[in-house]
Structures are given as structure tokens and as C-alpha cells.
Motif scaffolding. Structure first.
Motif, mmCIF file in Angstrom:
data_model
loop_
_atom_site.group_PDB
_atom_site.id
_atom_site.type_symbol
_atom_site.label_atom_id
_atom_site.label_comp_id
_atom_site.label_asym_id
_atom_site.label_seq_id
_atom_site.Cartn_x
_atom_site.Cartn_y
_atom_site.Cartn_z
ATOM 1 N N ALA A 100 67.387 35.997 -105.815
ATOM 2 C CA ALA A 100 67.118 34.792 -105.026
ATOM 3 C C ALA A 100 65.623 34.579 -104.793
ATOM 4 O O ALA A 100 65.150 33.439 -104.793
ATOM 5 C CB ALA A 100 67.860 34.876 -103.692
ATOM 6 N N GLU A 101 64.869 35.656 -104.612
ATOM 7 C CA GLU A 101 63.424 35.506 -104.397
ATOM 8 C C GLU A 101 62.754 34.915 -105.640
ATOM 9 O O GLU A 101 61.813 34.116 -105.522
ATOM 10 C CB GLU A 101 62.800 36.857 -104.047
ATOM 11 N N ASP A 102 63.209 35.308 -106.829
ATOM 12 C CA ASP A 102 62.673 34.736 -108.066
ATOM 13 C C ASP A 102 62.938 33.233 -108.120
ATOM 14 O O ASP A 102 62.055 32.444 -108.473
ATOM 15 C CB ASP A 102 63.306 35.392 -109.298
ATOM 16 N N ALA A 103 64.170 32.856 -107.803
ATOM 17 C CA ALA A 103 64.530 31.443 -107.828
ATOM 18 C C ALA A 103 63.752 30.668 -106.762
ATOM 19 O O ALA A 103 63.271 29.552 -107.007
ATOM 20 C CB ALA A 103 66.031 31.279 -107.601
ATOM 21 N N TYR A 104 63.625 31.255 -105.592
ATOM 22 C CA TYR A 104 62.920 30.596 -104.482
ATOM 23 C C TYR A 104 61.458 30.358 -104.845
ATOM 24 O O TYR A 104 60.892 29.304 -104.530
ATOM 25 C CB TYR A 104 63.039 31.468 -103.236
ATOM 26 N N ALA A 105 60.850 31.327 -105.520
ATOM 27 C CA ALA A 105 59.454 31.166 -105.936
ATOM 28 C C ALA A 105 59.292 29.986 -106.883
ATOM 29 O O ALA A 105 58.309 29.230 -106.795
ATOM 30 C CB ALA A 105 58.956 32.450 -106.598
ATOM 31 N N LYS A 106 60.255 29.806 -107.779
ATOM 32 C CA LYS A 106 60.170 28.676 -108.708
ATOM 33 C C LYS A 106 60.412 27.348 -107.997
ATOM 34 O O LYS A 106 59.778 26.329 -108.320
ATOM 35 C CB LYS A 106 61.153 28.872 -109.865
ATOM 36 N N LEU A 107 61.314 27.326 -107.048
ATOM 37 C CA LEU A 107 61.508 26.114 -106.249
ATOM 38 C C LEU A 107 60.234 25.755 -105.501
ATOM 39 O O LEU A 107 59.783 24.604 -105.521
ATOM 40 C CB LEU A 107 62.662 26.302 -105.269
ATOM 41 N N ARG A 108 59.644 26.721 -104.861
ATOM 42 C CA ARG A 108 58.424 26.466 -104.088
ATOM 43 C C ARG A 108 57.247 26.103 -104.996
ATOM 44 O O ARG A 108 56.324 25.413 -104.582
ATOM 45 C CB ARG A 108 58.090 27.681 -103.218
#
Length: 365
Positions: free
Chosen positions: A310-318
Motif C-alpha cells: 500500500a505504501e508503494d501505491a500511495y507514493a504513486k498516487l501522491r
């Protein structure tokens, strides 16, 4: 529980097989599971995101969650109900070419366990547009938006490439919810040359015109997205993004596999082909951020490369992505990865006091 069973039981068995043999075995099992009456729909009730904070409407379609299946895993669309049952918000099939082609000689797929990565040089192996249409057309309704990744045949010279891409759109315009123009695979000789700004603008405009031509016949106009490589020089990347924008594309996918082998430690690190997985995470996220900056946030971006948690995905969203795709994480993490990602993203939004994921898109750009 599903993830733990995969890692303890199924993964060790699959990893004893040659990588492509394991791939075909898994796909055959998923294809068989897709035919079990009612099972995919029932499973999706448990796996699909239930959090309204993850739901979006893009290009006229509802996306229950931001996590999609990247192209390359199910090239011929044989197991879409099973993949939908894993909880994906959308599915991308292909790359498909107008005519069937076998791809490159085996071995052409390699695991890099120490690096949580894959190298592939598949070479657009697929059954062609006619076979894909027959398969997709048999399904009256898809539980998720369905994207089709399109490319040219290996023996089609670059000066005639636009005709191949247009043939794909013409053949599949009534079953695709989006088209992804693939000019960035490193495994078809000369393909990446089509990313040069002038050639790319001409090609994308031709695809967009074909979509428009089919709009009256099919009563639909799927958006056109362009998938770029992570290995472009910064000035070339900027020029390509601008060319995509000028040509009228509706989105970007950042990024395809890389030729960079920096920092790898696994046995097969020197194999030719495109590298995917965790080593690509930081680079692809940085390019998402740059593409968001270059487009002013006005062109939706799909972030792909190294999304394992989830942190990987969140970084791309941000960084500026509205949607996320994954492939390699499924090989290492198994079928529970998607549900875990969606639940993890919900937790991260709640942690930061964010009501909807659209509020964080581009927050770090």
C-alpha cells in the motif's frame, strides 16, 4: 490467509518450475476457474473494495478501486473473470497485435527473487485481434473496465506502424473500454524509436482518429492512453509527454519495463529484456511526478512499476497517479495482494484524514 497459503505452499511449488511454465500453468488454472458458474462474482463480493473513498469515475467509467492488472500477464484475455475475482478495479489485456505472432524464442522470462523482480523478453507473443475479439465479445458485460494494450507486429516496419495500431482499434473498438498505445516495450526491435516526439504525435493522432471513426458504429469512444518507457533522457521524456498531449490522448501510463540493471543481485540479472518489480519503484514514481508536473495535473496518469504494498501505491498516487497497475507483485505475493493493497490504501487515507483518494493525487508533485 490466502496470501500466506500462497507464499507457504503454492509459491515454492511454482518457483521450482521454469518461469514461463509456471506462468502458463497458473493462467490455465485461472482460465478453468473463470468457467466455474457464479464463482467469480461471489469471490469479488469479498475482494472488491468496499470503501467509497477508493471509488472514482474516469473517462465515463466507474472504478471500484485504483488497482489494476497490468498488461502482459493475460495477453489473450483467457482468465478475466478470475482476475476480476481477485479484486482488481480494472484489467488490461495484451499486448495484442493485428496478426498472431509467437514472440521471441524461449527462455524469455526470468525470476530475480533476491531483487523481487522479473526480466522478460516475450516479444508481443499473442493470438491476434481476431482471437481476442472472439473471446472478449463472448462476454456481454465485464465486471470491471477492460483495457486493451495494442502494438505492431514484429515484421511491420516503423513507417507502417500506424496502420497496425489502427487495425487493432478497428477490430476491438466495440469491446475495449480503453486503448493503451504500447511504444515502449524493449523486446520488439525498433519499437521504442516510435517514442520520438514527432513519430509519437503522428501515431497517437492516427489512433485517436480511428477511435473517433468507430464512435458512430460502436456508439462509444474509448479513451487512448500511451505507455512510455522509464529509460528516456529527461528532455526526450518531456518532448514525448508533450507530443502525447498535443495528439489528443486522454492519459499516460508511467512506466514500462526498464533496461537498467543497477544494483541487482540475482542470478539472471544480465539477461536481455525488460526489468519489472521493486527495482523500478523509485524511478517510475519519480517519472509519474514529472509527468504530472509537465501536464499540470490535467491528464490522468496510471502509475506502474514496483507496486508491492500500500505504501508503494500511495507514493504513486501522491506523485500524481490516479490509478495504479501491478504484475510482478502477483508473482511474489500471490492472489491476496490486491485486497491487501486496497485495504492498506483505505487505512493510509484514514490515517492522513483524507476523505477521498483524489485529494492526495499529486500532493507530492
Amino acid at each position: 490467509m490466502l496470501g500466506a497459503m500462497y507464499r507457504r505452499v503454492l509459491k515454492p511449488m511454482l518457483f521450482r518450475l521454469e518461469a514461463e511454465d509456471a506462468h502458463h500453468l497458473t493462467l490455465n488454472l485461472l482460465e478453468a476457474a473463470s468457467r466455474v458458474p457464479a464463482w467469480p462474482g461471489l469471490a469479488r463480493r469479498w475482494t472488491a473494495p468496499a470503501d467509497p473513498a477508493l471509488t472514482q469515475t474516469l473517462w465515463g467509467h466507474r472504478y471500484d478501486g485504483p488497482v489494476g492488472l497490468a498488461a502482459g500477464l493475460d495477453k489473450n484475455g483467457v482468465a478475466l473473470p478470475a482476475f476480476a475475482a481477485l479484486g482488481f478495479g480494472f484489467l488490461e489485456v495484451g499486448t495484442v497485435t493485428p496478426r498472431p505472432q509467437p514472440g521471441n524464442e524461449r527462455p524469455r522470462l526470468f525470476r530475480l527473487p533476491q531483487d523481487h523482480a522479473l526480466i522478460n523478453r516475450m516479444g508481443f507473443n499473442n493470438a491476434g485481434t481476431q482471437a481476442l475479439h472472439a473471446r472478449l465479445g463472448a462476454r456481454a458485460a465485464h465486471p470491471t473496465p477492460l483495457w486493451v494494450n495494442i502494438g505492431k507486429n514484429k515484421d511491420t516496419p516503423n513507417e507502417d506502424a500506424a496502420a497496425d495500431y489502427r487495425r487493432c482499434v478497428e477490430a476491438l473498438g466495440d469491446v475495449a473500454d480503453a486503448f493503451v498505445v504500447n511504444v515502449s516495450s524493449p523486446n520488439t526491435p525498433g519499437l521504442r524509436a516510435l517514442q520520438a516526439a514527432g513519430d509519437l504525435e503522428e501515431l497517437v493522432r492516427a489512433v485517436a482518429q480511428q477511435v473517433e471513426a468507430g464512435r458512430v458504429r460502436h456508439l462509444r469512444r474509448p479513451p487512448v492512453l500511451v505507455k512510455l518507457a522509464p529509460d528516456l533522457h529527461p528532455a526526450d521524456f518531456e518532448a514525448s509527454v508533450e507530443a502525447v498531449r498535443r495528439a489528443g490522448a486522454q492519459g499516460l501510463i508511467i512506466s514500462n519495463t526498464t533496461l537498467d540493471r543497477s544494483g541487482l543481485g540475482s542470478l539472471h540479472r544480465a539477461e536481455a529484456g525488460g526489468l519489472s518489480g521493486q527495482p523500478l519503484a523509485a524511478k517510475s514514481t519519480a517519472l509519474v511526478r514529472e509527468a504530472y508536473r509537465l501536464t499540470g495535473g490535467h491528464l490522468p496518469i496510471v502509475g506502474v512499476g514496483g507496486v508491492f504494498g500500500a505504501e508503494d501505491a500511495y507514493a504513486k498516487l501522491r506523485a500524481g497517479a490516479s490509478l495504479i497497475e501491478l504484475y510482478t507483485a502477483l508473482i511474489y505475493g500471490g492472489p491476496g495482494v490486491v485486497r491487501g493493497l486496497n485495504r492498506g490504501l483505505s487505512a493510509l487515507l484514514a490515517r492522513d484524514g483524507v476523505r477521498h483518494l483524489s485529494e492526495v493525487v499529486g500532493a507530492d508533485a
